[in-house]
Design a protein around this motif. Structure first.
Motif, PDB file in Angstrom:
ATOM      1  N   HIS A 142       2.596  -3.019  -6.059  1.00 47.57           N
ATOM      2  CA  HIS A 142       2.172  -1.954  -5.387  1.00 47.57           C
ATOM      3  C   HIS A 142       0.862  -1.546  -5.897  1.00 47.57           C
ATOM      4  N   GLN A 143      -0.019  -1.123  -5.064  1.00 51.52           N
ATOM      5  CA  GLN A 143      -1.210  -0.585  -5.312  1.00 51.52           C
ATOM      6  C   GLN A 143      -1.370   0.728  -4.815  1.00 51.52           C
ATOM      7  N   SER A 144      -1.076   1.559  -5.390  1.00 54.21           N
ATOM      8  CA  SER A 144      -1.050   3.236  -5.132  1.00 54.21           C
ATOM      9  C   SER A 144      -2.427   3.676  -4.651  1.00 54.21           C
ATOM     10  N   THR A 145      -3.415   3.170  -4.931  1.00 50.38           N
ATOM     11  CA  THR A 145      -4.920   3.692  -4.638  1.00 50.38           C
ATOM     12  C   THR A 145      -5.221   3.191  -3.070  1.00 50.38           C
ATOM     13  N   ALA A 146      -4.637   2.084  -2.648  1.00 51.46           N
ATOM     14  CA  ALA A 146      -4.547   1.660  -1.270  1.00 51.46           C
ATOM     15  C   ALA A 146      -3.792   2.242  -0.237  1.00 51.46           C
ATOM     16  N   GLN A 147      -4.225   3.293   0.340  1.00 50.66           N
ATOM     17  CA  GLN A 147      -3.513   4.261   1.155  1.00 50.66           C
ATOM     18  C   GLN A 147      -3.816   4.199   2.550  1.00 50.66           C
ATOM     19  N   ALA A 148      -2.769   4.249   3.546  1.00 44.13           N
ATOM     20  CA  ALA A 148      -2.918   3.979   4.806  1.00 44.13           C
ATOM     21  C   ALA A 148      -2.066   5.026   5.726  1.00 44.13           C
ATOM     22  N   LEU A 149      -2.078   5.519   6.808  1.00 41.81           N
ATOM     23  CA  LEU A 149      -1.476   6.262   7.661  1.00 41.81           C
ATOM     24  C   LEU A 149      -0.751   5.704   8.802  1.00 41.81           C
ATOM     25  N   SER A 150       0.440   5.934   9.261  1.00 42.06           N
ATOM     26  CA  SER A 150       0.957   5.366  10.455  1.00 42.06           C
ATOM     27  C   SER A 150       1.612   6.151  11.242  1.00 42.06           C
ATOM     28  N   MET A 151       1.663   5.947  12.667  1.00 44.94           N
ATOM     29  CA  MET A 151       2.489   6.592  13.724  1.00 44.94           C
ATOM     30  C   MET A 151       3.960   6.508  13.386  1.00 44.94           C
ATOM     31  N   PHE A 152       4.511   7.626  13.272  1.00 41.69           N
ATOM     32  CA  PHE A 152       6.136   7.833  13.387  1.00 41.69           C
ATOM     33  C   PHE A 152       6.828   8.544  14.509  1.00 41.69           C
ATOM     34  N   PRO A 153       7.720   8.460  14.949  1.00 40.60           N
ATOM     35  CA  PRO A 153       8.166   8.985  16.085  1.00 40.60           C
ATOM     36  C   PRO A 153       8.115  10.508  15.883  1.00 40.60           C
ATOM     37  N   SER A 154       7.980  11.285  17.296  1.00 47.92           N
ATOM     38  CA  SER A 154       7.791  12.773  17.074  1.00 47.92           C
ATOM     39  C   SER A 154       9.222  13.413  17.667  1.00 47.92           C
ATOM     40  N   THR A 155      10.186  12.496  17.968  1.00 47.06           N
ATOM     41  CA  THR A 155      11.465  13.008  18.620  1.00 47.06           C
ATOM     42  C   THR A 155      12.558  12.482  17.799  1.00 47.06           C
ATOM     43  N   PHE A 156      13.716  13.468  17.913  1.00 40.03           N
ATOM     44  CA  PHE A 156      14.764  13.023  17.195  1.00 40.03           C
ATOM     45  C   PHE A 156      15.466  11.602  17.560  1.00 40.03           C
ATOM     46  N   GLY A 157      15.410  11.349  18.818  1.00 39.49           N
ATOM     47  CA  GLY A 157      16.032  10.054  19.344  1.00 39.49           C
ATOM     48  C   GLY A 157      15.195   8.744  18.947  1.00 39.49           C
ATOM     49  N   ALA A 158      14.094   9.054  18.753  1.00 41.96           N
ATOM     50  CA  ALA A 158      13.169   8.009  18.340  1.00 41.96           C
ATOM     51  C   ALA A 158      13.327   7.781  17.003  1.00 41.96           C
ATOM     52  N   THR A 192       0.900  -1.249   0.005  1.00 41.84           N
ATOM     53  CA  THR A 192      -0.035  -0.150  -0.008  1.00 41.84           C
ATOM     54  C   THR A 192       1.091   1.472  -0.111  1.00 41.84           C
ATOM     55  N   HIS A 193       0.203   2.328  -0.324  1.00 45.70           N
ATOM     56  CA  HIS A 193       0.821   3.633  -0.250  1.00 45.70           C
ATOM     57  C   HIS A 193       0.683   4.172   0.991  1.00 45.70           C
ATOM     58  N   GLN A 194       2.000   4.522   1.681  1.00 46.50           N
ATOM     59  CA  GLN A 194       1.762   4.849   3.268  1.00 46.50           C
ATOM     60  C   GLN A 194       2.359   6.277   3.575  1.00 46.50           C
ATOM     61  N   ASN A 195       1.761   6.978   4.507  1.00 47.25           N
ATOM     62  CA  ASN A 195       2.201   8.322   4.843  1.00 47.25           C
ATOM     63  C   ASN A 195       2.058   8.239   6.651  1.00 47.25           C
ATOM     64  N   VAL A 196       2.641   9.501   6.783  1.00 44.40           N
ATOM     65  CA  VAL A 196       2.693   9.413   8.339  1.00 44.40           C
ATOM     66  C   VAL A 196       1.500  10.334   8.844  1.00 44.40           C
ATOM     67  N   TYR A 197       0.835   9.765   9.863  1.00 44.81           N
ATOM     68  CA  TYR A 197      -0.482  10.106  10.526  1.00 44.81           C
ATOM     69  C   TYR A 197       0.089  11.354  11.260  1.00 44.81           C
TER      70      TYR A 197
END
Length: 426
Positions: free
Chosen positions: A264-280, A174-179
């Motif tokens: 890859h299916q670009s029309t199937a899209q999701a959002l995921s949690m990513f770290p908010s801090t530099f260390g993580a 899927t195509h993924q981006n940051v939540y």
């Protein structure tokens, strides 16, 4: 007949070979960088064009679906919010494999009273063990493997089924981006990086039927393809040590080696949690880089890499060799060609930013305001490509998740509180 005399002061034009020699003398020290740059930019342009020619599959194909979610000490608020996005798309079943200590999440899921959702308490021994437990409980044709902090955009489940109309397809990404990307600069940087992956690289390899790593944040597999290799997913050893993370790359290559296509299916899209801090952020990149080295070196050793299309071969090799190629280029420019003056440093900075800006054009067209963080992004790319990847290579056989801990709810910089603007720190 009249004759004409050529004036005595008119001379024949001659080529100034000394000027050419002087130019060669001045330019020749830059030839190694020019050749390396031509190769890198040529490969980027090759994948960029192929990715633009890739098209999503559109048809009416449908299959039954089992959603499998390994969840280890996830923030219950995050998990329940993501769960609602899955429920809305009506899969046939949702199996959430919780750690035995995740009792609050278990109670909240049970309280929903939804018979299609099955929470399971399981003693986690890494993510692979939880995936194995979920796969064995699944009953339906397609396995939708989803992280516990990933939200689906509308119609993801419907769109991601369409490529499976081709019986040769074993896995679909899927195509993924940051939540909530704007809650932290490190989320914006991460979103830029994943956007380039899914806009300029993955479509080209998907078009060839050989995506080398279907990201586990949301990946869909034929159940029969996974069952054939499940034992090899759960029980992988690298240089004598049992592998804990890197499940998505391992499963992708096992499916590829079985003769299936991964697309890859670009029309199937999701959002995921990513770290908010530099260390993580750094910890996450170290883990991903270790996983890549183990996964791709294994693919080379097993001979799998040599059986995939050229675009996938060259991309994997470029990922493996990035610290070498970038390191040599930076070393050469700094110690041999950089003029240590303000003008020289300014020229080097402009060259760096211009290159990153051009290669980031796909993302910048979507997020033009990110041009303001281009300097941070360019330095982060160097950070990931050199010190982080070198460290990851040297320590590739260290196993562990790094950003999730037994005494902590949610990943580092990835709990519900981190979504509040201003809550992130370095």
């Amino acid at each position: 007949m009249r004759s004409f005399d050529i004036p005595q002061n008119q001379t024949k034009t001659t080529f100034d070979w000394s000027a050419l020699s002087d130019f060669y003398t001045e330019a020749s020290p830059y030839f190694p960088v020019a050749v390396a740059g031509a190769i890198v930019w040529g490969l980027w342009l090759y994948r960029f064009i192929l990715s633009r020619r890739a098209r999503p599959v559109v048809n009416d194909f449908e299959a039954t679906t089992s959603v499998i979610v390994p969840s280890f000490h996830e923030d219950p608020d995050i998990l329940m919010s993501a769960l609602e996005s899955w429920r809305q798309q009506r899969p046939d079943e949702i199996i959430i494999v919780l750690d035995v200590e995740d009792l609050e999440a278990y109670r909240r899921i049970t309280a929903l009273g939804d018979k299609t959702i099955r929470p399971v308490l399981f003693h986690h021994v890494g993510k692979r063990s939880a995936l194995g437990a979920g796969v064995r409980l699944a009953q339906y044709d397609l396995l939708v493997l989803t992280d516990s902090d990933t939200w689906w955009k509308p119609d993801l489940l419907r769109n991601v089924q369409m490529p499976f109309a081709d019986p040769r397809v074993g896995a679909v990404g899927t195509h993924q981006n940051v939540y909530q990307r704007n809650t932290s600069i490190w989320r914006r940087i991460a979103d830029w990086m994943v956007n380039l992956r899914y806009l300029d690289y993955v479509p080209a390899m998907g078009r060839a039927g050989a995506v080398p790593c279907i990201s586990g944040r949301t990946a869909v597999y034929r159940r029969e393809a996974v069952l054939l290799v499940l034992e090899h997913l759960e029980n992988e050893y690298f240089m004598g040590r049992r592998c804990i993370s890197g499940d998505d790359g391992r499963l992708t290559w096992l499916v590829l080696a079985s003769g299936y296509r991964t697309v890859h299916q670009s029309t199937a899209q999701a959002l995921s949690m990513f770290p908010s801090t530099f260390g993580a952020f750094v910890k996450q990149r170290v883990r991903w880089s270790r996983n890549s080295y183990r996964c791709y070196l294994t693919a080379i050793a097993m001979g799998w890499l040599w059986r995939v299309p050229f675009v996938t071969k060259v991309t994997v090799l470029q990922i493996l060799l990035t610290p070498v190629t970038m390191g040599l280029t930076v070393f050469y420019l700094i110690f041999n060609r950089l003029d240590p003056t303000p003008l020289g440093f300014a020229a080097a900075a402009c060259w760096l930013l211009l290159g990153r800006g051009i290669r980031g054009i796909s993302h910048l067209r979507r997020e033009p305001k990110d041009l303001l963080i281009l300097p941070v992004f360019a330095l982060t790319v160097i950070l990931v490509a050199l010190p982080i990847k070198v460290y990851a290579f040297a320590t590739m056989n260290r196993q562990g998740w790094l950003t999730r801990h037994t005494d902590q709810v949610g990943g580092d910089g990835q709990d519900a509180r981190s979504l509040t603007p201003g809550a992130a720190s370095t």
